[in-house]
Structures are given as C-alpha cells and as structure tokens.
Scaffold this motif. Sequence first.
Motif, PDB file in Angstrom:
ATOM      1  N   ASN A  94     127.559  18.051  73.093  1.00 49.69           N
ATOM      2  CA  ASN A  94     128.536  18.609  72.044  1.00 49.69           C
ATOM      3  C   ASN A  94     129.684  17.861  71.643  1.00 49.69           C
ATOM      4  O   ASN A  94     130.851  18.264  71.401  1.00 49.69           O
TER       5      ASN A  94
ATOM      6  N   GLU B  42     120.948  13.368  64.500  1.00 53.47           N
ATOM      7  CA  GLU B  42     121.876  14.263  64.083  1.00 53.47           C
ATOM      8  C   GLU B  42     121.347  14.792  62.363  1.00 53.47           C
ATOM      9  O   GLU B  42     121.413  15.843  61.985  1.00 53.47           O
TER      10      GLU B  42
ATOM     11  N   HIS C 198     118.859  17.590  63.202  1.00 49.93           N
ATOM     12  CA  HIS C 198     119.732  18.667  63.684  1.00 49.93           C
ATOM     13  C   HIS C 198     120.303  19.366  62.289  1.00 49.93           C
ATOM     14  O   HIS C 198     120.266  20.744  62.281  1.00 49.93           O
ATOM     15  N   GLU C 199     120.710  18.394  61.166  1.00 52.47           N
ATOM     16  CA  GLU C 199     121.301  19.027  60.032  1.00 52.47           C
ATOM     17  C   GLU C 199     120.312  19.740  59.333  1.00 52.47           C
ATOM     18  O   GLU C 199     120.553  20.608  58.416  1.00 52.47           O
TER      19      GLU C 199
ATOM     20  N   LYS D 110     131.890  17.984  58.924  1.00 56.29           N
ATOM     21  CA  LYS D 110     130.753  18.536  59.504  1.00 56.29           C
ATOM     22  C   LYS D 110     130.732  19.391  60.365  1.00 56.29           C
ATOM     23  O   LYS D 110     129.746  20.109  60.566  1.00 56.29           O
TER      24      LYS D 110
ATOM     25  N   GLN E  55     128.531  23.096  59.956  1.00 49.97           N
ATOM     26  CA  GLN E  55     127.747  23.614  61.059  1.00 49.97           C
ATOM     27  C   GLN E  55     128.333  25.165  61.202  1.00 49.97           C
ATOM     28  O   GLN E  55     127.513  26.083  61.495  1.00 49.97           O
TER      29      GLN E  55
ATOM     30  N   LYS F 138     126.860  27.705  58.846  1.00 50.07           N
ATOM     31  CA  LYS F 138     125.589  27.920  59.136  1.00 50.07           C
ATOM     32  C   LYS F 138     125.475  29.244  59.816  1.00 50.07           C
ATOM     33  O   LYS F 138     124.381  30.013  59.767  1.00 50.07           O
TER      34      LYS F 138
END
Length: 567
Positions: free
Chosen positions: A116, A147, A150-151, A360, A364, A367
């Motif tokens: 992280n 990434e 992940h996105e 970014k 996140q 979401k």
Amino acid sequence: MANYYNDNEHLKFHLNHPLMKRIVELKEDNFKDKNLYDYAPLDFEDAMDNYDKVLEIIGEISGDIMAPNAEEVDHFGPELIHNHVKYARGTQENLDAIIQSKLFGMSLPREYGGLNFPIVPYVMSAEIVSRADAGFANIWGLQDCAETIHEFASEEMKTKYLPRFNEGATAAMDLTEPDAGSDLQAVMLKAHFDEKQGVWLLNGVKRFITNGDADISLVLARTEDGSQDARGLSLFVYDKKKDAMKVRRIENKLGIKGSPTCELVFKDAPAEIIGDRKFGLITYVMSLMNSARLGVGSQSVGIAEAAYHEALKYANERAQFGKPIIKFPAVYEMLSNMRAKTDGIRSMLYETARYVDMYKIYEQIAKKRKLSADERKEMKYYQKYADLFTPVLKLFSSEYCNQIAYDSLQIHGGTGYMKDFSIERIFRDARITNIYEGTSQLQVVAAIRGVGNKSYLKRIKEFEEIEVLPELDYLKKILQKLTSHFAGITAKVYDENDEEYIDFHARRLVEIAGYILIGYLLMHDANLDLKYRKSADIFIRMARAEITRNISYINNFSPRDISDFKM
Ligand SMILES: Cc1cc2nc3c(=O)[nH]c(=O)nc-3n(C[C@H](O)[C@H](O)[C@H](O)COP(=O)(O)OP(=O)(O)OC[C@H]3O[C@@H](n4cnc5c(N)ncnc54)[C@H](O)[C@@H]3O)c2cc1C
C-alpha cells in the motif's frame, strides 16, 4: 558496500516534502489497517519510517547486486529458447533478490498482498533501480500493469491476478504492432468472443514488447469488427500459463540489453477482458501510459544520476596539463550544468508523482464512499496538473538524461568510448528514453493544448504566489520576466490562427513552459533547503538563455517562412 538510497541525499529531501503528510494520511485512511496487518503503519511517522526502510533495502540490492551485474547483463543479454525468453544470469539474480525481499506489488493494497505504498516512494525505488541498471528497471517497472488491473478489472480478476504480482509474477504491456506505433488507434490484433468456449481469443502480432514473455500481459486488441479507430479497441489480460503465445524473436538493439524486446505471435490465445469493451485505448491504456511515462521519468533521472556520478569521479581522478581535469572551466561548467539539470528533472519527477498520488488516492476513496464537494474539487485540481506535468516531465527528463550521458562520456575523453567504463553502456541505455512510451514529439503533441489554453501559465502564476527567502528574490524576478515573455510569444504564435504554424513552433513553446516550471520548482527546493540554491541559480540562468534562443527562433520564422521547410 554501495547503497544507492543512502548515498543520495536528494532522495530523502524529496521523500520528506511537506505534501507527503496529506498523501500518507489519505492513503492510509486514518491508519485503519493497523489492527488488521502487523506490518501496517500506526501513524504518519511510522509510515515514513517504513518507506525509508524499504528504500534502504532497494538501495542496497541496487548498489550491491544490480550495479555489479549490469556490465555482464549488457554483454550477454537474454536468449530465445524454444520460443521463450531466458533472462541473462545477472537479470535472474536481480529478480530473485527483489522477489526474496518481497518488493514486487509495492503500491497494491494490503488486501491483495501489497505494501500500500504511495506513488512517491514507488517512483523513488524505480529511480534507484534505474541508476544501477536501466534495462532491469523495465522488468521492475512493469508492475505498473498491476495498477491497471487494480483500477479497472472486475473484483474476480483482481483476486485472481493481483496476489501473483506480490509473489514475483512479471508483466508486459502489449500495445505496439508493425503498423501501430505512435498511432495506437491503428492496432489490428484481433479479439473475438468464442461462444462455444465462452472465452475471448486473441490472434495477431505485437512488436517491440518489453519483457514480452512475462507471466501476465496486458494486450490491446480490436474487438469491434469493421472499426478502424480507438473506439474499436479493448484491453485484455493474457496469462502465460495458457501457452498460446509465442515469442518469435528478441530484438538486437543499441541499449537496455538486459530488457528483452520481443516480437509476439498470438494464435487463438485465450484472454480475459478488462472493464468494458471499447474503452481499451480511450481510458485504460491512457491511464497505463501515464504511469509508464512517470516510469520513464524515473528511469531518466536514475540514468542522469548514474552518468553524473561517473563523470564527477573521473574528472576528479584524471589529470592533464598538471592538474585534475575538474579544475578546467570547460569541464566544471559541464559538471555543474549536469548537476543542475539532474536536480531539475528530479524535482519535476516528484512534483508530478505527488499530483498523481493525490488524485489517484481520491479515485480509490471514491469507490468506497461519496467524496465531499471539496474533496472532489481537490481531486480534479491534482488530476489536471498530473495530466499537464506528465508530458513535460517525460520530455525534459528523457532529453536531459541523453544530454547528461553525452556530456559525461565527453568528460571521459577517449576512455569513455571504450567498454572498460560504464558510461559507454549508460550512454547507449539513455537513448531509448525519448523514444518509447511516446516519443518527445508526441509529448509535445500532448502538452501543446496546455500552452494554448493557458493552463501552464495558470500553474506558473500559482507558483509565483509562493513567498521565497529574500536571498532568492533575484531568481523570482528573473522567472517573472520569463513568464511575461512566455505569455507574449504564445499570444504572438496563436494570434496567427494557423494550426500548422502552431505545430511548427509547438516544441519551442512547450520547452519555454518547462524551463519556467522547473526553474520555479528548483527555486522552491532552495526555499526549503538552501543547498539547492546553486542548482536553482544555474538552471534559471541557463533557462533564460534557452528561452531567449527559442523566442528568437520563433521570431525568425513567420507563417510565410515555414513553407521553406516543407518536404
Ligand atoms: C526498446 C523498445 C521497447 C519498447 N517497449 C514497448 C512495450 O513494452 N510495449 C509497447 O507496446 N511498445 C513498446 N515499444 C514501442 C514504442 O513505444 C514505439 O517504438 C514508440 O511509441 C514509437 O513508435 P514507432 O517506433 O512505430 O515510431 P513511429 O510512430 O513510426 O514514429 C517515427 C517518427 O515519427 C514521429 N511522429 C510520429 N507521429 C507523429 C506526430 N503525430 N507528430 C510528430 N511526430 C510524429 C515520431 O516522433 C518519430 O520521430 C518499445 C520500443 C522500443 C524501441
């Protein structure tokens, strides 16, 4: 025992930038993981201490393993055996050391086995690795592909693929084809959905793919029959375990020899689609490319640092005409310019990385919960500046690392031309940085809008608002004057209302914006720590000379004159 983190005081300076507190607190979301994972930080100081420790390990692996391996890797390179890539011995040793230290997937969330980490310490790791071996930095840096998964990928795909990155799975980004280079809209590798098997199948050829035989590849492919442009393209994950893609050849190239550049043939290769159809290039690859451009920025700064170190060492050791060559103005001028340029592009690199981190992280968070109006505003603010700074960073860092490697070789004299010193390899490695992930010309295409709509000017004006120490005021005055020249020459070019004329002078206009931005960044670094005053001073005066030259060139070629250039 070399440590490429501890021996470079500039890295700690940028890691400890004032904005890092906000970045870390947002990223760690009130340090909520501290009760779930024993390695999660308890507070800001603990998080910073973690980054420091991990960077120290990377610095040690880079200095003690990667750098000593670099020459042998450059000499032998990878091999093609039964259509698969076998890394050079040293590359495999580098990779094993990184995997053993669990340093893949650094920026992924802990739920997928990651650390992280924000982008800033991740980019810093890439800079450190690049200084040791720019070719290996590609294999390391392609973890950016995680990434993108992940996105944009489904939860099921994330659970399936992301933990593999932490275990050391390597990645590739398969975009380029023989007829689709700068113009990726022309990609033709075909994906069709096989109703019987219930799976997408890929057929076609990809060219110039770094680490093409990776465990996990992201492949841009045409899903919409009859389409010709970006709207017909989607993005896929191809898993090497499917064994339906062959490496046809490994390119024999000028530099970054440890990084295998492959031609690939896909034949009914099963693949999984990421996100929605038709958004492959428009959304997902654009995001991936921005990360990759930040990656080339870090690679370029690492190469520049390596080239500077080699030159400084050699100039101190080599004597001619009865004194060390570093005492000659012609040599120390080159060295000081190299230092100022390296400090400048490093400052631009971490400024851009902080902008990317800020927006970014908000993306996140969005979401999981609704952002407040203020948070949304802040996210948009940083996203805009990340998009504006990324092409300028890629342009300046890659061009400068070439110039710095060139000057370093020059300082080595005839010795620099021989394989006995590492500058010969560094010089060849530098050459790719302004070609891949979008050539310098394409960075200008991406940046020129920000000149025309005055976005760069707006950011410069914001920089102007920051108060500086009285001893730096003379530099601010120079920058203010240069800003007014920038506004004037921009208006003059745009007042002609001639697209071709704007394109003709675009590089010069973007460069002027870049010189001023980097000048401000260096002055602000000096404002925080006066050891940067020398670099700020040298860079800003050099920028003044370059801007004068660019403006003179523009004034020398009016819209009527450019027809003389046409071929
Ligand atoms: C070592 C290496 C590794 C690579 N790794 C990867 C990888 O991992 N994945 C991947 O997908 N690709 C990869 N590439 C491909 C790389 O991204 C492309 O080579 C690059 O984008 C340029 O495309 P091209 O070579 O087709 O050049 P072209 O697009 O044919 O460009 C040729 C020249 O024309 C100029 N030009 C083109 N269009 C314009 C325009 N609109 N305005 C102004 N000038 C223009 C360019 O600047 C350049 O000078 C790699 C390439 C190399 C050499």
